[in-house]
Design a protein around this motif. Structure first.
Motif, PDB file in Angstrom:
ATOM      1  N   UNK A 115      34.237  48.186  37.818  1.00  0.00           N
ATOM      2  CA  UNK A 115      34.105  49.636  37.641  1.00  0.00           C
ATOM      3  C   UNK A 115      35.420  50.256  37.185  1.00  0.00           C
ATOM      4  N   UNK A 116      35.338  51.395  36.498  1.00  0.00           N
ATOM      5  CA  UNK A 116      36.564  52.095  36.105  1.00  0.00           C
ATOM      6  C   UNK A 116      37.215  52.761  37.308  1.00  0.00           C
ATOM      7  N   UNK A 117      38.472  53.093  37.159  1.00  0.00           N
ATOM      8  CA  UNK A 117      39.210  53.799  38.200  1.00  0.00           C
ATOM      9  C   UNK A 117      38.509  55.122  38.507  1.00  0.00           C
ATOM     10  N   UNK A 144      38.143  47.317  40.680  1.00  0.00           N
ATOM     11  CA  UNK A 144      38.416  48.639  40.127  1.00  0.00           C
ATOM     12  C   UNK A 144      39.531  48.490  39.105  1.00  0.00           C
ATOM     13  N   UNK A 145      39.236  48.870  37.882  1.00  0.00           N
ATOM     14  CA  UNK A 145      40.196  48.701  36.801  1.00  0.00           C
ATOM     15  C   UNK A 145      41.297  49.762  36.871  1.00  0.00           C
ATOM     16  N   UNK A 146      42.429  49.450  36.287  1.00  0.00           N
ATOM     17  CA  UNK A 146      43.546  50.393  36.241  1.00  0.00           C
ATOM     18  C   UNK A 146      43.664  50.947  34.832  1.00  0.00           C
ATOM     19  N   UNK A 147      43.873  52.245  34.729  1.00  0.00           N
ATOM     20  CA  UNK A 147      44.012  52.873  33.411  1.00  0.00           C
ATOM     21  C   UNK A 147      45.283  52.382  32.725  1.00  0.00           C
ATOM     22  N   UNK A 148      45.127  52.003  31.467  1.00  0.00           N
ATOM     23  CA  UNK A 148      46.278  51.617  30.680  1.00  0.00           C
ATOM     24  C   UNK A 148      46.777  50.206  30.907  1.00  0.00           C
ATOM     25  N   UNK A 149      46.205  49.494  31.910  1.00  0.00           N
ATOM     26  CA  UNK A 149      46.645  48.129  32.174  1.00  0.00           C
ATOM     27  C   UNK A 149      45.821  47.153  31.353  1.00  0.00           C
ATOM     28  N   UNK A 268      44.092  53.112  45.263  1.00  0.00           N
ATOM     29  CA  UNK A 268      43.379  53.171  43.989  1.00  0.00           C
ATOM     30  C   UNK A 268      43.949  54.243  43.072  1.00  0.00           C
ATOM     31  N   UNK A 269      44.359  55.368  43.640  1.00  0.00           N
ATOM     32  CA  UNK A 269      44.894  56.457  42.826  1.00  0.00           C
ATOM     33  C   UNK A 269      46.134  56.029  42.059  1.00  0.00           C
ATOM     34  N   UNK A 272      48.266  50.179  39.319  1.00  0.00           N
ATOM     35  CA  UNK A 272      48.649  49.903  37.937  1.00  0.00           C
ATOM     36  C   UNK A 272      48.064  48.574  37.447  1.00  0.00           C
ATOM     37  N   UNK A 273      47.373  47.855  38.342  1.00  0.00           N
ATOM     38  CA  UNK A 273      46.679  46.608  37.984  1.00  0.00           C
ATOM     39  C   UNK A 273      45.266  46.701  38.585  1.00  0.00           C
ATOM     40  N   UNK A 274      44.330  45.897  38.089  1.00  0.00           N
ATOM     41  CA  UNK A 274      42.999  45.881  38.703  1.00  0.00           C
ATOM     42  C   UNK A 274      43.069  45.518  40.182  1.00  0.00           C
ATOM     43  N   UNK A 275      42.204  46.148  40.984  1.00  0.00           N
ATOM     44  CA  UNK A 275      42.165  45.911  42.425  1.00  0.00           C
ATOM     45  C   UNK A 275      40.788  45.370  42.788  1.00  0.00           C
ATOM     46  N   UNK A 276      40.761  44.167  43.371  1.00  0.00           N
ATOM     47  CA  UNK A 276      39.506  43.628  43.903  1.00  0.00           C
ATOM     48  C   UNK A 276      39.413  44.003  45.360  1.00  0.00           C
ATOM     49  N   UNK A 277      38.335  44.721  45.709  1.00  0.00           N
ATOM     50  CA  UNK A 277      38.146  45.185  47.079  1.00  0.00           C
ATOM     51  C   UNK A 277      36.800  44.721  47.611  1.00  0.00           C
ATOM     52  N   UNK A 278      36.727  44.525  48.919  1.00  0.00           N
ATOM     53  CA  UNK A 278      35.456  44.224  49.571  1.00  0.00           C
ATOM     54  C   UNK A 278      35.537  44.761  50.998  1.00  0.00           C
ATOM     55  N   UNK A 279      34.360  44.919  51.601  1.00  0.00           N
ATOM     56  CA  UNK A 279      34.301  45.497  52.951  1.00  0.00           C
ATOM     57  C   UNK A 279      33.456  44.595  53.844  1.00  0.00           C
TER      58      UNK A 279
END
Length: 279
Positions: A115-117, A144-149, A268-269, A272-279
């Protein structure tokens, strides 16, 4: 496990190129099928219309959402058509109140969601809802993708934010296909004394577990030298020149099953790099 079913959800025509330029190489590298949901959202609150205007305004907003979904689908098909990837695409319209259920159902049958940021200038209020729904209700890991990265189809250097929580452990397990192919995985522990750890060697157990999977691991222990733990992690990600961050997602809510907590949102805000998250 491997990622064989990957889902991405697009709600903004301007984000199609950036999201698919990350999702297509990632799915290709994994040998996965990519499903793309093009979602036009009616964001109006019909209960607040003045008397007599509801039907007309409802028709107009639905038509606008349909047009947006169609525009997203057209752009997505153009991007997907240039790849050799196995893919599927759906274009749907939903009202804001039904987005959670729709996204959760789709995410439940995906190995991974990209998903996008969800935060930043020009972002709609439903962007965080989509991330939350995929993770909390859909129980899917989310990148979650990072803008510009620049997107990395196979990240070489990965930082794992580790605090011994169940959420962090879930994220590590869900990220294993990525961690196993990385050149280096750095287990980052900030202020371990705050985690009530019962071991004198923080990160050692996780390091052993990952090493048995063939993961190349190192452990970094950091003091909390900045006001927020997320700021310490973000600085470490930059210092490591990492391609991805893996972390547990934390939430809280009295009215919904969960919404992103402050620490997760802050990460997330400023990512600067993609973040893989899980719960």
């Amino acid at each position: 496990m491997t990622y064989k079913s990957i889902l991405t959800i697009l709600t903004d025509p301007s984000e199609v190129g950036a999201v698919l330029s990350a999702a297509i190489p990632f799915a290709t590298e994994a040998g996965a099928h990519l499903d793309v949901l093009c979602l036009g959202i009616d964001r109006t609150q019909t209960g607040y219309y003045f008397a007599g205007a509801t039907a007309l305004m409802h028709d107009e907003t639905i038509a606008q959402a349909q047009a947006e979904a169609a525009a997203i689908e057209t752009a997505a098909r153009a991007e997907l058509g240039r790849s050799d990837l196995s893919w599927g695409i759906d274009a749907l319209v939903a009202q804001s109140a039904s987005v959670t259920g729709l996204v959760a159902r789709r995410a439940r049958f995906a190995d991974l969601v990209i998903l996008p940021k969800p935060y930043g200038e020009g972002k709609y209020s439903d962007a965080p809802v989509i991330v939350e729904s995929a993770m909390f209700q859909g129980q899917a890991p989310v990148i979650v993708l990072a803008e510009g990265a620049a997107p990395a189809a196979a990240p070489r250097r990965v930082v794992v934010a580790w605090n011994e929580s169940a959420e962090a452990m879930t994220a590590v397990r869900r990220a294993l296909p990525i961690l196993k192919t990385a050149a280096l995985v750095d287990i980052c522990i900030v202020a371990p004394e705050r985690h009530a750890s019962d071991t004198t060697d923080p990160g050692a157990e996780l390091s052993r577990m990952l090493s048995r999977h063939g993961v190349k691991v190192e452990v970094t222990i950091l003091a909390q030298t900045l006001p927020r733990v997320s700021e310490v992690i973000a600085r470490h990600v930059a210092d490591m020149d990492a391609d991805m961050l893996v972390m547990g997602a934390y939430g809280h809510s009295r009215f919904r099953e969960a919404i992103l907590g402050g620490a997760t949102r802050n990460m997330l805000e400023h990512a600067t790099v993609p973040v893989l998250m899980a719960h």
